[in-house]
Design a protein around this motif. Structure first.
Motif, PDB file in Angstrom:
ATOM      1  N   UNK A   4       0.813  -1.211   0.000  1.00  0.00           N
ATOM      2  CA  UNK A   4       0.000   0.000   0.000  1.00  0.00           C
ATOM      3  C   UNK A   4       0.848   1.264   0.000  1.00  0.00           C
ATOM      4  N   UNK A   5       1.995   1.250   0.698  1.00  0.00           N
ATOM      5  CA  UNK A   5       2.824   2.441   0.768  1.00  0.00           C
ATOM      6  C   UNK A   5       2.085   3.597   1.427  1.00  0.00           C
ATOM      7  N   UNK A   6       2.571   4.816   1.203  1.00  0.00           N
ATOM      8  CA  UNK A   6       1.868   6.002   1.652  1.00  0.00           C
ATOM      9  C   UNK A   6       1.942   6.231   3.144  1.00  0.00           C
ATOM     10  N   UNK A   7       1.228   7.253   3.572  1.00  0.00           N
ATOM     11  CA  UNK A   7       1.137   7.636   4.988  1.00  0.00           C
ATOM     12  C   UNK A   7       0.334   6.579   5.742  1.00  0.00           C
ATOM     13  N   UNK A   8       0.812   6.124   6.904  1.00  0.00           N
ATOM     14  CA  UNK A   8       0.047   5.133   7.669  1.00  0.00           C
ATOM     15  C   UNK A   8      -1.393   5.547   7.925  1.00  0.00           C
ATOM     16  N   UNK A   9      -1.617   6.835   8.139  1.00  0.00           N
ATOM     17  CA  UNK A   9      -2.977   7.297   8.393  1.00  0.00           C
ATOM     18  C   UNK A   9      -3.870   7.159   7.171  1.00  0.00           C
ATOM     19  N   UNK A  10      -3.256   7.043   5.996  1.00  0.00           N
ATOM     20  CA  UNK A  10      -4.020   6.953   4.749  1.00  0.00           C
ATOM     21  C   UNK A  10      -4.235   5.505   4.313  1.00  0.00           C
ATOM     22  N   UNK A  11      -3.714   4.559   5.085  1.00  0.00           N
ATOM     23  CA  UNK A  11      -3.782   3.167   4.644  1.00  0.00           C
ATOM     24  C   UNK A  11      -5.198   2.613   4.548  1.00  0.00           C
ATOM     25  N   UNK A  12      -6.132   2.973   5.419  1.00  0.00           N
ATOM     26  CA  UNK A  12      -7.502   2.484   5.230  1.00  0.00           C
ATOM     27  C   UNK A  12      -8.093   2.900   3.879  1.00  0.00           C
TER      28      UNK A  12
END
Length: 308
Positions: free
Chosen positions: A213-221
């Motif tokens: 998924x990559x990206x910011x952990x907060x954006x993973x959902x």
């Protein structure tokens, strides 16, 4: 002669890599007449290995055959187009398709450590565009394309089947940038259908979900929802066959059941084959009947339409 400052470009014009490789005019011919195109580069990007596909076309028939795109598994982190899972031989898997009169394209795609989602789906779609664009010189029917994958490849096959005319951000521009990526049938062997449901609460640095998924952990959902086939289970969709072991401890059997239920509720065709007591990659199961069932499904749904 020194280069003038400010005029150096990379790559130099004489070293620039074309986005795709043209199909060779003289493929290798097997003893049975099967035509083999090995290592065709269907997409290139500076800084990444070229994405390759192998295409096998059964002996000449009255009409160009439909083609099945095989997508390997490996937790989005590894795997190779040339090798099925260890529970099924290449001859059984790919040979069964060829003996049924179907062409077989096996594809590589960028692994998650090379690029996060949606790079993998972009590559699958680039391969479909390539096959469709060069269908005539390759001797295949570009209007009849199905996808079949296992594990991570099953997940990507389901996504490809459900996003063929949808979100432009999922189409990508790799390889041949424009073209139809819809497919006529999908076989998904034990692929994840709801990424968010399996996303762990604690994310280690080597967790395949985090890398994928990559990206910011907060954006993973949000990213997990975008990467989940269940998010796109609407009508119209191509026919689906989902084959899954009931004792799969990596990807629960319920993942396939849920996607099939959503597809049927939307008025689509979705069959689930439960493999009793089978683990992931169909450990503890007789794989030959499952291959036969999958090939029959693809042959049925990739048949040329009859005219009255």
């Amino acid at each position: 002669m020194k280069a003038e400052p400010g005029r150096i470009t990379w790559p130099p014009p004489d070293l620039a890599v074309p986005p795709v490789q043209l199909p060779p005019t003289a493929p290798a011919i097997g003893a049975d007449g099967t035509r083999h195109y090995d290592g065709l580069s269907y997409a290139t990007n500076s800084g990444y290995r070229p994405r390759l596909l192998d295409l096998s076309v059964p002996p000449a028939a009255a009409e160009p055959p439909a083609v099945v795109v095989w997508i390997h598994g490996g937790a989005w982190m590894e795997g190779d187009r040339r090798y099925p899972p260890p529970t099924v031989s290449a001859d059984l898997l790919f040979g069964s398709l060829l003996r049924a009169g179907l062409a077989v394209a096996t594809i590589d795609y960028r692994h998650a450590r090379e690029a996060p989602f949606p790079a993998q789906l972009h590559d699958v779609k680039a391969a479909i565009r390539y096959l469709r664009h060069y269908a005539a010189p390759l001797g295949i029917d570009g209007m009849r394309i199905g996808v079949w994958g296992e594990s991570a490849g099953g997940h990507l096959a389901a996504l490809a089947g459900l996003t063929g005319a949808g979100n432009p951000s999922l189409e990508g521009t790799e390889g041949i940038a424009d073209g139809d990526t819809t497919v006529a049938a999908v076989v998904d062997w034990y692929g994840i259908t709801d990424v968010g449901e399996l996303l762990p609460d604690k994310h280690g640095p080597d967790d395949p979900f985090v890398t994928f998924l990559g990206g910011d952990p907060a954006d993973r959902p949000r990213l997990a929802a975008a990467a989940s086939p269940v998010s796109y289970a609407r009508s119209p969709a191509p026919p689906f066959l989902l084959v899954h072991g009931t004792h799969d401890t990596l990807v629960p059997f319920e993942q396939s059941e849920r996607l099939a239920g959503l597809l049927r509720a939307a008025g689509n065709t979705a069959e689930v084959v439960a493999v009793p007591d089978a683990e992931h990659i169909f450990l503890n199961a007789d794989v030959a009947p499952l291959v036969a069932r999958s090939v029959t499904f693809l042959a049925q749904h990739l048949r040329r339409p009859t005219t009255d």
